[in-house]
Design a protein around this motif. Structure first.
Motif, PDB file in Angstrom:
ATOM      1  N   GLU A 155      30.628  16.812  15.487  1.00  0.00           N
ATOM      2  CA  GLU A 155      31.967  16.230  15.579  1.00  0.00           C
ATOM      3  C   GLU A 155      32.890  16.852  14.526  1.00  0.00           C
ATOM      4  O   GLU A 155      34.070  17.109  14.787  1.00  0.00           O
ATOM      5  CB  GLU A 155      31.899  14.719  15.391  1.00  0.00           C
ATOM      6  N   SER A 156      32.355  17.118  13.348  1.00  0.00           N
ATOM      7  CA  SER A 156      33.147  17.755  12.299  1.00  0.00           C
ATOM      8  C   SER A 156      33.608  19.144  12.735  1.00  0.00           C
ATOM      9  O   SER A 156      34.786  19.495  12.592  1.00  0.00           O
ATOM     10  CB  SER A 156      32.335  17.853  11.002  1.00  0.00           C
ATOM     11  N   VAL A 157      32.689  19.935  13.271  1.00  0.00           N
ATOM     12  CA  VAL A 157      33.030  21.275  13.739  1.00  0.00           C
ATOM     13  C   VAL A 157      34.037  21.212  14.886  1.00  0.00           C
ATOM     14  O   VAL A 157      34.997  21.995  14.947  1.00  0.00           O
ATOM     15  CB  VAL A 157      31.762  22.036  14.172  1.00  0.00           C
ATOM     16  N   ARG A 158      33.830  20.270  15.798  1.00  0.00           N
ATOM     17  CA  ARG A 158      34.758  20.113  16.933  1.00  0.00           C
ATOM     18  C   ARG A 158      36.176  19.853  16.442  1.00  0.00           C
ATOM     19  O   ARG A 158      37.151  20.443  16.936  1.00  0.00           O
ATOM     20  CB  ARG A 158      34.300  18.969  17.833  1.00  0.00           C
ATOM     21  N   ARG A 159      36.294  18.988  15.433  1.00  0.00           N
ATOM     22  CA  ARG A 159      37.621  18.666  14.907  1.00  0.00           C
ATOM     23  C   ARG A 159      38.249  19.856  14.191  1.00  0.00           C
ATOM     24  O   ARG A 159      39.461  20.082  14.295  1.00  0.00           O
ATOM     25  CB  ARG A 159      37.522  17.459  13.972  1.00  0.00           C
ATOM     26  N   LEU A 160      37.438  20.599  13.458  1.00  0.00           N
ATOM     27  CA  LEU A 160      37.964  21.786  12.787  1.00  0.00           C
ATOM     28  C   LEU A 160      38.519  22.775  13.810  1.00  0.00           C
ATOM     29  O   LEU A 160      39.605  23.334  13.627  1.00  0.00           O
ATOM     30  CB  LEU A 160      36.864  22.458  11.964  1.00  0.00           C
ATOM     31  N   GLU A 161      37.771  22.989  14.868  1.00  0.00           N
ATOM     32  CA  GLU A 161      38.175  23.964  15.876  1.00  0.00           C
ATOM     33  C   GLU A 161      39.397  23.494  16.660  1.00  0.00           C
ATOM     34  O   GLU A 161      40.273  24.296  17.004  1.00  0.00           O
ATOM     35  CB  GLU A 161      37.015  24.240  16.828  1.00  0.00           C
TER      36      GLU A 161
ATOM     37  N   LEU B 279      37.723  19.709   2.801  1.00  0.00           N
ATOM     38  CA  LEU B 279      36.341  19.603   2.349  1.00  0.00           C
ATOM     39  C   LEU B 279      35.388  20.212   3.369  1.00  0.00           C
ATOM     40  O   LEU B 279      34.482  20.979   3.018  1.00  0.00           O
ATOM     41  CB  LEU B 279      35.994  18.135   2.094  1.00  0.00           C
ATOM     42  N   ALA B 280      35.593  19.889   4.629  1.00  0.00           N
ATOM     43  CA  ALA B 280      34.734  20.446   5.682  1.00  0.00           C
ATOM     44  C   ALA B 280      34.907  21.956   5.783  1.00  0.00           C
ATOM     45  O   ALA B 280      33.929  22.696   5.937  1.00  0.00           O
ATOM     46  CB  ALA B 280      35.043  19.779   7.025  1.00  0.00           C
ATOM     47  N   MET B 281      36.140  22.415   5.678  1.00  0.00           N
ATOM     48  CA  MET B 281      36.390  23.846   5.786  1.00  0.00           C
ATOM     49  C   MET B 281      35.729  24.606   4.641  1.00  0.00           C
ATOM     50  O   MET B 281      35.143  25.678   4.850  1.00  0.00           O
ATOM     51  CB  MET B 281      37.897  24.113   5.785  1.00  0.00           C
ATOM     52  N   GLN B 282      35.809  24.060   3.433  1.00  0.00           N
ATOM     53  CA  GLN B 282      35.206  24.719   2.279  1.00  0.00           C
ATOM     54  C   GLN B 282      33.680  24.762   2.372  1.00  0.00           C
ATOM     55  O   GLN B 282      33.046  25.608   1.737  1.00  0.00           O
ATOM     56  CB  GLN B 282      35.629  24.005   0.998  1.00  0.00           C
ATOM     57  N   ASN B 283      33.110  23.859   3.162  1.00  0.00           N
ATOM     58  CA  ASN B 283      31.652  23.776   3.281  1.00  0.00           C
ATOM     59  C   ASN B 283      31.164  24.131   4.680  1.00  0.00           C
ATOM     60  O   ASN B 283      30.076  23.705   5.082  1.00  0.00           O
ATOM     61  CB  ASN B 283      31.187  22.366   2.913  1.00  0.00           C
ATOM     62  N   ILE B 284      31.953  24.916   5.404  1.00  0.00           N
ATOM     63  CA  ILE B 284      31.601  25.203   6.794  1.00  0.00           C
ATOM     64  C   ILE B 284      30.257  25.920   6.901  1.00  0.00           C
ATOM     65  O   ILE B 284      29.475  25.659   7.824  1.00  0.00           O
ATOM     66  CB  ILE B 284      32.721  26.035   7.472  1.00  0.00           C
ATOM     67  N   ASN B 285      29.945  26.792   5.952  1.00  0.00           N
ATOM     68  CA  ASN B 285      28.664  27.478   6.008  1.00  0.00           C
ATOM     69  C   ASN B 285      27.510  26.492   5.843  1.00  0.00           C
ATOM     70  O   ASN B 285      26.493  26.568   6.542  1.00  0.00           O
ATOM     71  CB  ASN B 285      28.586  28.550   4.921  1.00  0.00           C
ATOM     72  N   TYR B 286      27.688  25.534   4.936  1.00  0.00           N
ATOM     73  CA  TYR B 286      26.663  24.509   4.718  1.00  0.00           C
ATOM     74  C   TYR B 286      26.509  23.630   5.951  1.00  0.00           C
ATOM     75  O   TYR B 286      25.396  23.209   6.296  1.00  0.00           O
ATOM     76  CB  TYR B 286      27.017  23.684   3.494  1.00  0.00           C
ATOM     77  N   ILE B 287      27.628  23.348   6.635  1.00  0.00           N
ATOM     78  CA  ILE B 287      27.562  22.556   7.868  1.00  0.00           C
ATOM     79  C   ILE B 287      26.681  23.260   8.894  1.00  0.00           C
ATOM     80  O   ILE B 287      25.810  22.640   9.528  1.00  0.00           O
ATOM     81  CB  ILE B 287      28.977  22.317   8.436  1.00  0.00           C
ATOM     82  N   TYR B 288      26.883  24.562   9.062  1.00  0.00           N
ATOM     83  CA  TYR B 288      26.074  25.306  10.040  1.00  0.00           C
ATOM     84  C   TYR B 288      24.614  25.401   9.599  1.00  0.00           C
ATOM     85  O   TYR B 288      23.702  25.389  10.432  1.00  0.00           O
ATOM     86  CB  TYR B 288      26.666  26.687  10.278  1.00  0.00           C
ATOM     87  N   GLU B 289      24.379  25.458   8.302  1.00  0.00           N
ATOM     88  CA  GLU B 289      22.995  25.451   7.816  1.00  0.00           C
ATOM     89  C   GLU B 289      22.317  24.131   8.173  1.00  0.00           C
ATOM     90  O   GLU B 289      21.168  24.111   8.642  1.00  0.00           O
ATOM     91  CB  GLU B 289      22.966  25.670   6.310  1.00  0.00           C
TER      92      GLU B 289
END
Length: 421
Positions: A307-313, A323-333
């Motif tokens: 849901e976080s990625v969906r909202r970013l996109e 915050l989510a954008m700065q940690n996008i790599n960690y989100i995908y991990e």
């Protein structure tokens, strides 16, 4: 154009000798005058400001930032004002753009310009950001209101017509970094002014988010939780996607619950309510997904992170979701590892591939990808197919690429991956 633009630069100061020269430098060449209102400096602030050509006025401090700022406005003779604090500044490149944006705003009947403000830490790293009206037309009735966390408003309540330049103009703020930030917290100045403003204006619920922030910084989490809740309870039914204050209130209310180790159902209820009310912000599902991941609830975590990625996109990051954008790599991990732990190998491959497509030397990204290819070990993807897939990203004629893949493959269970070919 409606008339000649005369831009006054204004600020209120107290003991800013470390910042005053920089504060008065960025506007040189574009401002008509520089107005400095001193509220009781005991250092060389006034001396330095005068030596740089600023007009310095004195104002007896009465625990009211708006009163001091409005006094400064009255001293400005220009028809537009740039009002920054002494610990804030534009870059030279951005400063050169300001006259053109003022002309565009003036020609369209506007009265203010939205700029981005970014807070810097002790090392100069980017922290939080928000949008502010710091450049505005000098018109009757347009003045600051509230003792602290003051806002620019018309006396009759009608809205300010603004031009949005948050993508083009950025103010850099250092005031919360280092000793300066610690001093502001330790002397309780801001906290006391907020409490006094709430006492004077009990129906002004906008101040409760600032009260929550002050309590949160002091680790008084229950008081912070209550303050954020009061602010949230008085938000309008429809919350704009770029309302950073509303999003932060929900986010830090959630943080308060985490800090107090509240029961899981309380966290889930708070999260469910927040994602419904704040529909465009990706930070809230990111934080919930991270909490669930740490708790080993990988399927639920992946749902939140997706849901976080969906909202970013879909909604982007303008004035939100930093915050989510700065940690996008960690989100995908987390998405890749969570999918792997839930035996969703196809999703694990997809998310890990996204990581190494951006940074092919991400050890975690490649390890997760190879682990997904390995699966449960009973029917791993054949080595030749793994090599074929990786050759789209890595150039195996380069020693660095080859050795990186080999070392990571060994750790993931594909021993001597090139020797098997």
């Amino acid at each position: 154009m409606k008339g000649k633009i005369k831009l006054s630069q204004a600020m209120i100061v107290k003991n800013e000798e470390k910042n005053i020269e920089r504060a008065l430098s960025w506007g040189k060449g574009i401002v008509y005058e520089q107005i400095v209102v001193d509220t009781g400096s005991t250092d060389r602030t006034v001396e330095l400001a005068e030596s740089m050509g600023a007009k310095v006025y004195h104002f007896d401090w009465i625990d009211d930032f708006s009163a001091a700022k409005n006094f400064a406005i009255e001293k400005c003779s220009g028809n537009w004002i740039a009002f920054l604090d002494a610990d804030e500044y534009f870059s030279r490149e951005d400063a050169k753009k300001i006259p053109d944006y003022i002309r565009s705003t003036d020609e369209s009947g506007g009265e203010g310009i939205f700029t981005m403000l970014i807070n810097l830490d002790d090392q100069g790293n980017v922290g939080t950001s928000a949008s502010h009206i710091r450049i505005f037309k000098k018109v009757d009735g347009l003045r600051y209101q509230r003792r602290i966390h003051e806002q620019l408003r018309h006396s009759d309540g009608h809205n300010i017509k603004v031009l949005d330049a948050t993508q083009e103009l950025t103010i850099w703020h250092t005031g919360y970094a280092g000793e300066s930030g610690r001093e502001k917290q330790n002397n309780n100045r801001n906290l006391n002014l907020i409490l006094k403003d709430i006492e004077d204006n009990p129906d002004n619920f906008e101040m409760y988010i600032h009260l929550g922030n002050e309590y949160y910084e002091r680790e008084r989490f229950k008081e912070a939780e209550d303050a954020y809740k009061k602010y949230i309870d008085h938000l309008p039914e429809e919350i704009k996607g770029t309302d950073a204050d509303a999003a932060n209130a929900f986010l830090y209310h959630f943080y308060c619950l985490l800090q107090q180790e509240r029961e899981v159902q309380t966290l889930v209820d708070a999260y469910n309510y927040a994602v419904i009310r704040i529909k465009e912000n990706a930070d809230i599902p990111y934080i919930m997904g991270r909490c669930l991941f740490d708790a080993g609830l990988y399927d639920e975590s992946c749902q939140c992170l997706q849901e976080s990625v969906r909202r970013l996109e879909k909604f982007g990051t303008l004035n939100k979701s930093q915050l989510a954008m700065q940690n996008i790599n960690y989100i995908y991990e987390m998405l890749s590892e969570g999918s792997l732990r839930c035996a969703d190998l196809k999703s694990a491959v997809r998310y890990a591939s996204s990581i190494i497509s951006v940074n092919k030397f991400s050890v975690k990204g490649l390890y997760l990808l190879l682990s997904a290819f390995k699966g449960d070990g009973k029917s791993p993807v054949p080595v030749k197919d793994v090599i074929s897939y990786l050759s789209k990203i890595y150039n195996f004629s380069y020693e660095k690429d080859r050795e990186f893949v080999k070392a990571t493959a060994d750790a993931a269970g594909y021993k001597d991956i090139f020797g098997e070919l």
